[in-house]
Design a protein around this motif. Structure first.
Motif: not given
Length: 166
Positions: A1-25
């Motif tokens: 199934m093709r899915c699209y996930i929105g990622l957002g962050s504004n706390l605790n180094n948001p850029l790193q939070q997005l990268n961590n989430a992408k890797e875990k997904i």
């Protein structure tokens, strides 16, 4: 199934939070990361006019055999692992992971609404989504290019690419 996930962050180094989430997904079972949008900065949406840091937002495309409910469970587990605390709606957060689209399905349960309820009103979702899938149709809502034309692009700025490849 093709899915699209929105990622957002504004706390605790948001850029790193997005990268961590992408890797875990990308590490979820039966899931393959297909594409990543650029990372965009946007003003925080608030209900109480309480000041917040700007958000970093992105959209990723995955292929998965997980059901929508199992995908939601997995994303909420990743949010918890990254320190997400659900205190109030539209409050500041370390990471927010939203299922925007799950194939061409329309889902409305107590826990999950797909397409995401606010998809057509959020430039920080529509612009990254358009970047990776410009011909996409939103089930029950039509082609999102028209939706993109109807939202303001003010206060939205491309700031970065994701680290690594999709």
């Amino acid at each position: 199934m093709r899915c699209y996930i929105g990622l957002g962050s504004n706390l605790n180094n948001p850029l790193q939070q997005l990268n961590n989430a992408k890797e875990k997904i990308a590490e979820l079972p039966d899931t393959i990361l297909q594409q990543c949008s650029s990372i965009y900065q946007s003003k925080a949406l608030t209900l109480d006019n309480e000041p917040q840091n700007d958000y970093l937002n992105a959209v990723i495309e995955i292929e998965t055999t997980l059901t929508a409910e199992l995908l939601l469970d997995s994303l909420q587990q990743l949010e918890s692992e990254q320190g997400r605390i659900r205190e109030k709606r539209w409050g500041a957060r370390t990471i927010d992971l939203d299922i925007l689209l799950y194939g061409n399905q329309q889902i409305r349960t107590e826990r999950l609404v797909v397409p995401h309820n606010e998809i057509e009103n959020r430039n920080f979702v529509l612009l990254p989504l358009f970047q990776i899938s410009p011909e996409l149709e939103i089930p029950g809502k039509g082609f999102f290019k028209k939706m993109l034309d109807n939202v303001s692009h003010q206060a939205l700025e491309k700031v970065s690419e994701f680290n690594g490849k999709a």
